[in-house]
Design a protein around this motif. Structure first.
Motif, mmCIF file in Angstrom:
data_model
loop_
_atom_site.group_PDB
_atom_site.id
_atom_site.type_symbol
_atom_site.label_atom_id
_atom_site.label_comp_id
_atom_site.label_asym_id
_atom_site.label_seq_id
_atom_site.Cartn_x
_atom_site.Cartn_y
_atom_site.Cartn_z
ATOM 1 N N ILE A 55 0.843 -1.187 0.000
ATOM 2 C CA ILE A 55 0.000 0.000 0.000
ATOM 3 C C ILE A 55 0.878 1.236 0.000
ATOM 4 O O ILE A 55 1.854 1.323 0.748
ATOM 5 C CB ILE A 55 -0.949 0.014 1.219
ATOM 6 C CG1 ILE A 55 -1.874 -1.187 1.127
ATOM 7 C CG2 ILE A 55 -1.747 1.293 1.263
ATOM 8 C CD1 ILE A 55 -2.971 -1.169 2.139
ATOM 9 N N LEU A 56 0.515 2.161 -0.886
ATOM 10 C CA LEU A 56 1.279 3.394 -1.007
ATOM 11 C C LEU A 56 0.458 4.537 -0.439
ATOM 12 O O LEU A 56 -0.716 4.696 -0.779
ATOM 13 C CB LEU A 56 1.597 3.665 -2.487
ATOM 14 C CG LEU A 56 2.257 2.489 -3.228
ATOM 15 C CD1 LEU A 56 2.393 2.803 -4.709
ATOM 16 C CD2 LEU A 56 3.606 2.147 -2.615
ATOM 17 N N PHE A 57 1.061 5.333 0.438
ATOM 18 C CA PHE A 57 0.379 6.491 1.007
ATOM 19 C C PHE A 57 1.091 7.746 0.528
ATOM 20 O O PHE A 57 2.289 7.907 0.743
ATOM 21 C CB PHE A 57 0.431 6.450 2.543
ATOM 22 C CG PHE A 57 -0.358 5.339 3.155
ATOM 23 C CD1 PHE A 57 -1.696 5.529 3.490
ATOM 24 C CD2 PHE A 57 0.226 4.110 3.427
ATOM 25 C CE1 PHE A 57 -2.435 4.502 4.079
ATOM 26 C CE2 PHE A 57 -0.494 3.086 4.006
ATOM 27 C CZ PHE A 57 -1.834 3.273 4.333
ATOM 28 N N ASP A 58 0.359 8.643 -0.130
ATOM 29 C CA ASP A 58 0.970 9.875 -0.630
ATOM 30 C C ASP A 58 0.483 11.050 0.216
ATOM 31 O O ASP A 58 -0.560 11.625 -0.071
ATOM 32 C CB ASP A 58 0.625 10.071 -2.108
ATOM 33 C CG ASP A 58 1.320 11.289 -2.700
ATOM 34 O OD1 ASP A 58 2.193 11.848 -2.022
ATOM 35 O OD2 ASP A 58 0.978 11.663 -3.833
ATOM 36 N N GLU A 59 1.213 11.398 1.252
ATOM 37 C CA GLU A 59 0.852 12.479 2.170
ATOM 38 C C GLU A 59 -0.641 12.437 2.516
ATOM 39 O O GLU A 59 -1.360 13.410 2.331
ATOM 40 C CB GLU A 59 1.182 13.853 1.558
ATOM 41 C CG GLU A 59 2.634 13.930 1.110
ATOM 42 C CD GLU A 59 3.173 15.340 1.134
ATOM 43 O OE1 GLU A 59 2.699 16.120 1.981
ATOM 44 O OE2 GLU A 59 4.072 15.645 0.340
ATOM 45 N N PRO A 60 -1.111 11.308 3.028
ATOM 46 C CA PRO A 60 -2.564 11.126 3.149
ATOM 47 C C PRO A 60 -3.212 12.073 4.149
ATOM 48 O O PRO A 60 -4.408 12.320 4.056
ATOM 49 C CB PRO A 60 -2.694 9.674 3.605
ATOM 50 C CG PRO A 60 -1.405 9.367 4.275
ATOM 51 C CD PRO A 60 -0.365 10.147 3.532
ATOM 52 N N LEU A 61 -2.450 12.588 5.104
ATOM 53 C CA LEU A 61 -3.091 13.350 6.177
ATOM 54 C C LEU A 61 -2.837 14.835 6.076
ATOM 55 O O LEU A 61 -3.301 15.607 6.918
ATOM 56 C CB LEU A 61 -2.583 12.839 7.544
ATOM 57 C CG LEU A 61 -2.737 11.330 7.762
ATOM 58 C CD1 LEU A 61 -2.227 10.935 9.147
ATOM 59 C CD2 LEU A 61 -4.180 10.893 7.595
ATOM 60 N N SER A 62 -2.116 15.261 5.036
ATOM 61 C CA SER A 62 -1.686 16.663 5.035
ATOM 62 C C SER A 62 -2.825 17.638 4.781
ATOM 63 O O SER A 62 -2.680 18.828 5.022
ATOM 64 C CB SER A 62 -0.586 16.868 3.999
ATOM 65 O OG SER A 62 -1.087 16.594 2.716
#
Lengths: 559, 359, 319
Positions: B168-175
């Motif tokens: 699983i790739l997370f790209d700055e999910p919470l920014s």
């Protein structure tokens, strides 16, 4: 600026490239070659450039080109004056009866310009309907640059009205509200914030109006010639229609028109590049519209007056002409009758066949331009492939090609003896002509729609396991569909009543709506022609509206 | 193309380079990540971390080098081999959520299952399960536009995990979320990753997120990995001053030999720290924890302060030391301009290895 | 294989769209009234079994199409509204010599070895009987003050017959009449139908040089309009029919010309208020023998076409 693009770029670019090559490049190349090689029609490349220079050095060309630009700018200015205030008010305030005004201002799209012009002539000329009802006429205004500008403005300003009301609605009163917090008066907030933010949409629509105005044939031919006001399109038409025929001259003049259109396109590009704002964020926001208050009455009056002038007058004139037994009998009760309508539905001279042909061609044109426009817009907006600028230019190029030039180009290209098969002299050639002329409509709407879709929506689908075509079909297409569908409905309406190219290129034995009407006019049966025109306008307005309503009910398009 | 499902290596890249025309965006990335572990790519904007993620996802192709997922080569510039994103069996969470507005929440979440040919009944059940897992049971038939930002991101997470992808790739999910929500979500994500034993690559510019979530952190700068290490090692022995700066571990300073000790470069102020024989000028990290307020010691001026949960963190400028800025935690609130004195615990000072050597 | 598949597909589409070019036996391009050619085609097919495909437009649009098609022409029979086209095409060697057996009763000036008239129209004054103006009798009447601002002229650049009339009248008095008309605020207004329409509504009182059959047709529909042929003379516009030498169906084309000149064909011509080409077919309107024709040299005026058009355009240029 991506190094290596992964995605549906290649198939999309191929599909767009092939479609554009067949639909746009072939006739355009034929026109360019015709301008250079005067004997192209006879399959000969002899004496290149011999007539091109003669045409381009003709002193009358300067006057025609000047008149063309003058008329285009006048129509743009008048459309802006009329449409911007109405569109702004519609977007920012709760206008009573708003849906009604929207529908009424949609109708001018469906009124063929030549019909609207004839309607205005029969209304304003001496002893016209206005004089028969009110006792005075406005003929001196009609046959002048002012008259031409007004008639063409009433026909095209809805483009600007809908563009402005849509963009300003998207910009919302929110930004203007922010400006007011910082001390700007409502007027200053409007001029410094709302107007600049809406500039891209406004500029795009004004360019459309300019392109349509310099390419329009019916109105300048009917109103301008009498005032000695010749524009490029009427010049092209007389070269194509008056003996001796001068196709190379017509082609050369077309190239001048193409250059004018491209210049306008570049100006619009420049404006858009300088001011590009992504105003449509991911989170939808409920549009807060303000009540009109004391302005309600004047605003209502303005909407009613403009709707009456843009839709009411031409439609009533068409209806009056269709319902009077004889034109010389005038608007008297004993001169009224439904004979012309009975003749249309009784199948006089193949009226119903013409209606069927045109509606079918309209549907096919909408489908083809929808597919090619969407794919080309995808290649231009969502990929970084080489040649996408060429695709972009090709999708707007037809804007600059008058219908009659497209028609001549198509004949030149497709009637070469060496071709093993040719669509020429089959209904296909009409489909080609309509697709070429109308492709910019769908391409433009699809481009705007793609620009508003974040890149990650497609990326997310790919990572979730969708192939490029699947991602296009399941994600991108549904998202642009509302925009694309309205463009396709417009294409349907425009294609089903196209005249100028049809007259030259229609296959033998084939009737279309516009040809039927035009032939009635030619033979002096104005009433029968107008009855057909009225039926057409009603059908081409109601069919798309019904279709949209159906889509809304099925939830495919947001209300 | 080797494919070995039992390979312990979930992701590896070797000599990965990406050029956009003349611009070098990634310049030789080598990393490996074992199955079941989480790697954070940490760095300021423009360091190439998102680009690296998109290379792993297959949304971009490399100019040079190789990417392998689960032992299978998915991109190799040398051979031109390239596996498109949809064939890489991934899940991904985007910064802007990238939810499809024309589908329901359930439609969004079920999409990866549909693409993998899961029958309708199984699809519905697994979708509801995934939504339940992110705390959105009962939201299945809503439209994404009706949800709050945090809820939308949970939907995106459910969509990424529903098909149980190998990575699983997370790209700055919470920014895009506000701070409080972000802190809650970090905790929940950590729990989720642990519970599902996910293998994940997590892009962020927030060091707290990276240090909280990841088993390993790659600190990136200018298209290169400056240091790749576990959070503990990263904090204890940062490889370079920019790592320490980015992790806000304390103040850094130039020091020069002084007898058998160090002193701040170009000043008479000594550092109470033994110098290994033969070492030349160096840079040191003086962690916040090494600095305390004292009655005597180095004179300094308070530049600014900020409240943290455990006190007021003050940035201070020692007198006579141009360009040096230290941090000290104070229980009382200091005001900019206050004069104070500092003492430094020499045992906690970290001397960076000479430039060019990365741990 | 692929090619045949394609043509099947295209053929199917063509059939769906309702045009059957593939089964065409002959193709006729005509400037005549649509209703006339429809009836002629119908009658001819009923009699001979040969199908007729029709393209109807103005002479100019037809010529543009033939010009653009020059590399691969498809027209078998051309019926123009201007005798000049026949002269021009004959000069280019594009026409098939043919003398129809039915052309015996066609007067000599309406035929030669490659061309025969389908019918003839004449020009005159179309006058709105409700206009409140006195009934004009002569061309020059329209320059009188009673008609100030109430006269339309078809554009000679767009209408071949109007060109001949204007050239003949202009040569007679060196364009004095046209200068008088301009001084009386007469206007050049598009092609024939465009010039007539304002007269029907009453915006104008008269058309100077109206095509007679359109006016008679309007009158038959009940319009308050009348047609006047000045005693000083007018011009007629025979509508030449010709067979093109590239035609692959020349026998069928000849049969079509025969039918057009037959009793039945000429009756259809007369029914549309055109003068039949044959002198022995009756018509409910004045015939050539009833008209005074002006005497002028056709070849000479067509040789100076551009100069004449420029002269008239100069006179009527807006101030």
């Amino acid at each position: 600026m991506r190094a290596k693009e992964i995605g549906g770029a290649a198939p999309a670019a191929w599909l767009a490239g092939i479609g554009l090559a067949v639909i746009v490049v072939v006739p355009f190349a034929a026109v360019v070659l015709q301008a250079i090689f005067p004997n192209l029609g006879r399959g000969s490349f002899a004496e290149p450039f011999s007539l091109l220079l003669a045409t381009l050095s003709d002193i009358r060309l300067v006057g025609m080109a000047g008149n063309t630009v003058l008329l285009g700018l006048a129509v743009v200015a008048a459309s802006a004056c009329l449409a911007v205030p109405l569109g702004m008010v519609r977007a920012l305030y709760r206008v009573p009866l708003a849906p009604l005004w929207d529908v009424l201002l949609l109708v001018p799209f469906m009124i063929p310009p030549y019909i609207a012009t004839l309607g205005w002539i029969m209304t304003l000329q001496p002893r016209g309907y206005l004089e028969q009802i009110a006792g005075f006429n406005l003929a001196p205004i009609l046959f002048s640059l002012t008259g031409m500008t007004l008639v063409m403005t009433f026909n095209t300003f809805p483009v600007v009205y809908f563009a402005v009301s849509r963009t300003v609605e998207a910009v919302g009163s929110r930004y203007a509200g922010v400006g007011r917090v910082f001390g700007a008066s409502p007027l200053r907030a409007f001029f410094h914030i709302t107007l600049p933010l809406s500039a891209p949409g406004l500029a795009a629509s004004l360019l459309l109006v300019f392109a349509a105005a310099i390419e329009e044939y019916g109105t300048p031919a009917a109103l301008g010639r009498r005032a000695g006001f010749e524009v490029l399109v009427t010049g092209i038409d007389s070269r194509v229609s008056d003996w001796p025929i001068d196709l190379p001259g017509a082609a050369a003049l077309s190239l001048v028109l193409v250059l004018l259109s491209l210049a306008a396109f570049l100006v619009q590009r420049w404006i858009l590049n300088r001011r590009s704002y992504q105003t449509v964020g991911g989170k939808p926001q409920a549009a807060e519209k303000q009540p009109l208050g004391r302005l309600a009455a004047p605003v209502l009056a303005a909407f009613a007056a403009v709707s009456f002038l843009a839709t009411g007058v031409p439609m009533l004139a068409v209806l009056a002409t269709a319902l009077t037994r004889t034109i010389s009998g005038g608007l008297r009760l004993d001169n009224l009758g439904g004979g012309n309508f009975a003749a249309v539905f009784g199948g006089a001279s193949g009226a119903l066949a013409a209606l069927g042909n045109s509606l079918l061609l309209g549907v096919l044109t909408a489908a083809v331009t929808g597919v090619i426009g969407a794919v080309a817009a995808y290649a231009v907006v969502k990929t970084r492939i080489r040649g996408r600028t060429a695709i972009d230019v090709l999708t707007v190029l037809p804007n600059a090609l008058p219908g009659i030039v497209v028609a001549v180009g198509l004949i030149l290209a497709w009637n070469m003896p060496a071709l093993p098969f040719t669509p020429y002299n089959t209904p296909l050639i009409l489909l080609f002509a309509y697709c070429c002329i109308l492709l910019p409509q769908t391409a433009r709407y699809a481009t705007a729609a793609f620009l508003q879709i974040g890149d990650n929506l497609e990326a997310a689908a790919r990572v979730c396991g969708a192939s490029a075509p699947t991602a296009f079909r399941r994600i991108l297409l549904p998202l642009i569909f509302p925009s694309l569908a309205s463009a396709m409905l417009l294409v349907f309406a425009l294609a089903s009543r196209e005249l100028v190219a049809s007259v030259v290129v229609a296959p033998v034995g084939m009737q279309t709506i516009a040809l039927f009407i035009w032939r009635q006019f030619e033979q002096g049966s104005v009433g029968l022609g107008m009855a057909m025109a009225f039926v057409t306008i009603v059908v081409t307005t109601l069919l798309p509206l019904a279709f949209l309503a159906l889509l809304r009910r099925t939830g495919l398009v947001a209300a | 193309m080797l494919h070995d499902p039992s390979a312990a290596e979930a992701v590896s890249t070797s000599a990965l380079k990406l050029h956009f025309g003349e611009t070098v965006v990634l310049d030789g990335i080598d990393l490996t990540l074992a199955r079941g572990r989480t790697l954070a790519l940490l760095g300021p904007s423009g360091c190439g971390k998102t680009t690296l993620l998109r290379l792993i996802a297959g949304l971009l192709g490399p100019t040079r080098g190789r990417v392998a997922i689960a032992g299978r080569t998915v991109a190799d510039a040398a051979s031109g081999a390239f596996v498109p994103p949809e064939k890489r069996n991934l899940g991904m969470v985007f910064q802007d959520y990238a939810l499809w507005p024309h589908m329901t929440v359930a439609g969004n979440v079920a999409f990866p299952l549909q693409m993998r040919g899961v029958p309708r009944a199984g699809r519905r059940q697994r979708t509801l399960q995934a939504l339940d897992r992110v705390g959105l049971a009962g939201f299945a038939d809503r439209r994404p536009g009706e949800l709050s930002g945090g809820q939308q991101q949970r939907v995106a997470i459910a969509r990424a995990i529903v098909a149980e992808p190998q990575l699983i790739l997370f790209d700055e999910p919470l920014s895009n979320l506000d701070r409080e929500l972000r802190e809650t979500m970090v905790g929940e994500l950590a729990a989720l990753i642990a519970a599902l034993a996910l293998t994940a690559v997590y892009v962020t510019h927030d060091h707290a997120e990276a240090l909280t979530l990841a088993d390993e952190v790659a600190v990136m700068r200018g298209g290169r990995i400056v240091q790749l290490a576990s959070p503990d090692r990263l904090v204890a022995t940062p490889a370079a001053p920019e790592v320490a700066d980015f992790l806000r571990l304390g103040g850094t300073a130039e020091v020069e030999p002084w007898d058998d000790r160090w002193r701040f470069a170009g000043s008479p102020v000594e550092l109470p720290l033994r110098r290994p024989a033969g070492s030349g000028p160096a840079r040191v990290l003086i962690p916040t924890a090494a600095v305390s307020l004292a009655g005597t010691g180095i004179a300094a001026t308070v530049l600014r302060t900020q409240f943290r949960g455990d006190g007021h963190l003050a940035a201070v400028a020692p007198e006579g030391l141009a360009g040096v800025e230290l941090q000290v935690l104070s229980q009382v609130r200091l005001k900019p301009g206050d004069s104070i004195r500092l003492s430094i615990d020499p045992d906690r000072i970290h001397v960076f290895p000479p430039a060019g050597r990365v741990s | 294989m692929l090619k045949s598949l394609k043509s099947v597909a295209f053929g199917a589409l063509a059939t769906i769209l309702g045009a059957g070019v593939a089964h065409a036996d002959i193709t006729v391009y005509t400037a005549g009234p649509q209703s006339l050619i429809d009836k002629l085609a119908e009658g001819f097919t009923a009699e001979s079994g040969i199908k007729v495909n029709v393209f109807q437009a103005t002479t100019g649009k037809i010529m543009a199409r033939i010009e653009a098609e020059a590399a691969n022409p498809v027209v078998d029979v051309l019926i123009s509204a201007s005798w000049d086209t026949a002269t021009d095409f004959a000069k280019r060697g594009w026409l098939v010599p043919y003398s129809s057996p039915n052309a015996e009763k066609v007067p000599a000036f309406l035929k030669n070895d490659t061309t025969v008239a389908q019918g003839v129209s004449a020009l005159g004054i179309a006058w709105n009987t409700n206009s409140g103006t006195p009934k004009p009798a002569e061309w020059a009447d329209l320059a009188k003050p009673e008609y100030k601002g109430l006269v339309n002229l078809p554009d000679p650049a767009q209408s071949g017959s109007a060109f001949e009339l204007d050239a003949a009248l202009g040569a007679a008095d060196d364009y004095k009449l046209f200068k008088d008309l301009k001084a009386n605020d007469a206007a050049i207004a598009g092609a024939n139908a465009e010039a007539l329409n304002p007269v029907l509504q009453g915006a104008k009182a008269a058309v100077f040089g109206a095509v007679d059959y359109i006016t008679f047709g309007s009158k038959a529909k009940g319009e308050s309009i009348d047609m006047i042929f000045p005693a000083s003379g007018t011009v007629v516009a025979p509508r030449p029919a010709m067979i093109l030498n590239w035609s692959k169906n020349q026998d069928e084309a000849k049969k079509f010309v025969d039918y057009m000149l037959s009793d039945a064909g000429q009756k259809l011509v007369a029914d549309t208020f055109l003068m039949p080409a044959r002198t022995d077919v009756p018509a409910a309107r004045p015939l050539i023998s009833d008209l005074e024709l002006m005497d002028y040299d056709t070849a000479a005026i067509y040789g100076k076409r551009k100069e004449i058009l420029d002269e008239i355009a100069k006179i009527f240029a807006a101030n």
